[in-house]
Design a protein around this motif. Structure first.
Motif, mmCIF file in Angstrom:
data_model
loop_
_atom_site.group_PDB
_atom_site.id
_atom_site.type_symbol
_atom_site.label_atom_id
_atom_site.label_comp_id
_atom_site.label_asym_id
_atom_site.label_seq_id
_atom_site.Cartn_x
_atom_site.Cartn_y
_atom_site.Cartn_z
ATOM 1 N N LYS A 86 0.845 -1.194 0.000
ATOM 2 C CA LYS A 86 0.000 0.000 0.000
ATOM 3 C C LYS A 86 0.882 1.246 0.000
ATOM 4 C CE LYS A 86 -4.333 -1.560 2.081
ATOM 5 N NZ LYS A 86 -5.317 -1.311 3.169
ATOM 6 N N VAL A 87 0.424 2.215 -0.751
ATOM 7 C CA VAL A 87 1.139 3.491 -0.815
ATOM 8 C C VAL A 87 0.115 4.607 -0.639
ATOM 9 C CG1 VAL A 87 0.995 3.517 -3.342
ATOM 10 C CG2 VAL A 87 2.650 4.987 -2.183
ATOM 11 N N GLY A 88 0.443 5.579 0.213
ATOM 12 C CA GLY A 88 -0.476 6.686 0.486
ATOM 13 C C GLY A 88 0.230 8.024 0.384
ATOM 14 N N ALA A 89 -0.593 9.069 0.269
ATOM 15 C CA ALA A 89 -0.049 10.418 0.127
ATOM 16 C C ALA A 89 0.167 11.105 1.462
ATOM 17 C CB ALA A 89 -0.973 11.261 -0.739
ATOM 18 N N GLY A 90 -0.413 10.555 2.564
ATOM 19 C CA GLY A 90 -0.278 11.187 3.868
ATOM 20 C C GLY A 90 -0.482 10.189 4.977
ATOM 21 N N ASP A 91 -0.267 10.638 6.227
ATOM 22 C CA ASP A 91 -0.399 9.740 7.364
ATOM 23 C C ASP A 91 -1.833 9.274 7.561
ATOM 24 O OD1 ASP A 91 2.295 10.052 7.807
ATOM 25 O OD2 ASP A 91 2.027 11.688 9.261
ATOM 26 N N GLU A 92 -2.803 10.146 7.271
ATOM 27 C CA GLU A 92 -4.199 9.790 7.476
ATOM 28 C C GLU A 92 -4.795 9.038 6.294
ATOM 29 O OE1 GLU A 92 -6.264 13.346 8.359
ATOM 30 O OE2 GLU A 92 -5.161 13.756 10.243
ATOM 31 N N ASP A 93 -4.031 8.933 5.220
ATOM 32 C CA ASP A 93 -4.523 8.246 4.028
ATOM 33 C C ASP A 93 -4.241 6.747 4.164
ATOM 34 O OD1 ASP A 93 -5.384 7.500 1.563
ATOM 35 O OD2 ASP A 93 -3.837 8.580 0.439
ATOM 36 N N ASP A 94 -5.297 5.963 3.991
ATOM 37 C CA ASP A 94 -5.120 4.509 4.056
ATOM 38 C C ASP A 94 -4.276 4.005 2.899
ATOM 39 O OD1 ASP A 94 -6.588 4.389 6.357
ATOM 40 O OD2 ASP A 94 -8.484 3.966 5.315
ATOM 41 N N GLY A 95 -4.216 4.782 1.841
ATOM 42 C CA GLY A 95 -3.412 4.403 0.685
ATOM 43 C C GLY A 95 -4.149 3.501 -0.254
ATOM 44 N N VAL A 96 -3.534 3.260 -1.396
ATOM 45 C CA VAL A 96 -4.080 2.378 -2.416
ATOM 46 C C VAL A 96 -3.221 1.124 -2.477
ATOM 47 C CG1 VAL A 96 -5.096 4.234 -3.761
ATOM 48 C CG2 VAL A 96 -2.753 3.529 -4.206
ATOM 49 N N SER A 97 -3.834 0.039 -2.813
ATOM 50 C CA SER A 97 -3.127 -1.235 -2.901
ATOM 51 C C SER A 97 -2.592 -1.429 -4.320
ATOM 52 C CB SER A 97 -4.051 -2.388 -2.530
ATOM 53 O OG SER A 97 -3.372 -3.610 -2.578
#
Length: 229
Positions: free
Chosen positions: A137-148
């Motif tokens: 998973k990669v996200g743009a911020g700490d609160e972002d769960d991100g995309v798989s």
């Protein structure tokens, strides 16, 4: 007592008061005929025998010529010219679009890193069609769960950092876009959540494509990925 005629001949001038007496072995000096009263003549003789007065001789000062020298100084003129017309100018920080994932990440431009590095979480290797893949998973911020994201592993690299244990990281191919330039490059995956930037853009993207001005930030603005046909 008889006197020799030779002696009489020599004494005769002395007795007569003649000053022109000289001996045969001496050079004759022409007689000086004095005129005037005896007192003046005696004064003239005494003055002739005295040394001449000392005269002070003042030498003229040498002429000093002042030559004016003009020194011409050449100043360098700094002219800003583009390094290369076909290369990007990047700041120390740029916004980068990554694919797959479709995320915009504020990224650190690092000319000292040979490859780019992406911060991911939940990194899990698995096998597909006999080949090794990774899911993360990669996200743009700490609160972002991100995309798989799922990608095949191209290779592994070992990265050693001072104060940290050596890490074995998987390397995948990802598309990075900065400004109008998009390149498919190798990206190693690791956990960079403790760092300020989730993506580090290394030399494998910058080589032959961009130059970096570390005094500037976000020169290219928002990235413009190519639109799918």
């Amino acid at each position: 007592m008889r006197t020799s005629p030779l002696i009489l001949l020599l004494l005769a001038p002395l007795m007569a008061g003649c000053e022109s007496l000289h001996f045969p072995w001496q050079k004759s000096t022409p007689a000086v005929i004095e005129s005037g009263p005896p007192a003046e003549a005696a004064a003239a003789r005494e003055a002739a025998q005295q040394c001449p007065p000392v005269q002070e001789v003042v030498c003229a000062e040498p002429e000093v010529k002042v030559v004016e020298r003009v020194i011409e100084r050449t100043y360098e003129k700094v002219v800003e010219v583009p390094v290369a017309k076909d290369k990007l100018v990047l700041g120390s920080v740029e916004t980068v679009a990554i694919e797959p994932g479709g995320l915009l990440l504020e990224s650190l431009i690092d000319t000292g890193a040979p490859t780019s590095s992406l911060s991911v979480t939940e990194l899990k290797p698995f096998e597909r069609d006999g080949k090794e893949w990774v899911r993360f998973k990669v996200g743009a911020g700490d609160e972002d769960d991100g995309v798989s994201v799922e990608l095949p592993v191209k290779r592994y690299v070992r990265v050693a950092r001072p104060g940290f244990e050596t890490q074995r990281r998987p390397v995948v191919n990802m598309s990075l876009t900065v400004g109008d330039v998009t390149h498919m490059v190798e990206v190693n995956l690791t956990d960079r959540t403790s760092l300020d930037y989730r993506l580090l853009v290394g030399r494998n993207f910058l080589k032959d494509a961009a130059v970096v001005d570390v005094s500037r930030r976000k020169v290219q603005g928002q990235p413009r990925p190519p639109q799918p046909k």
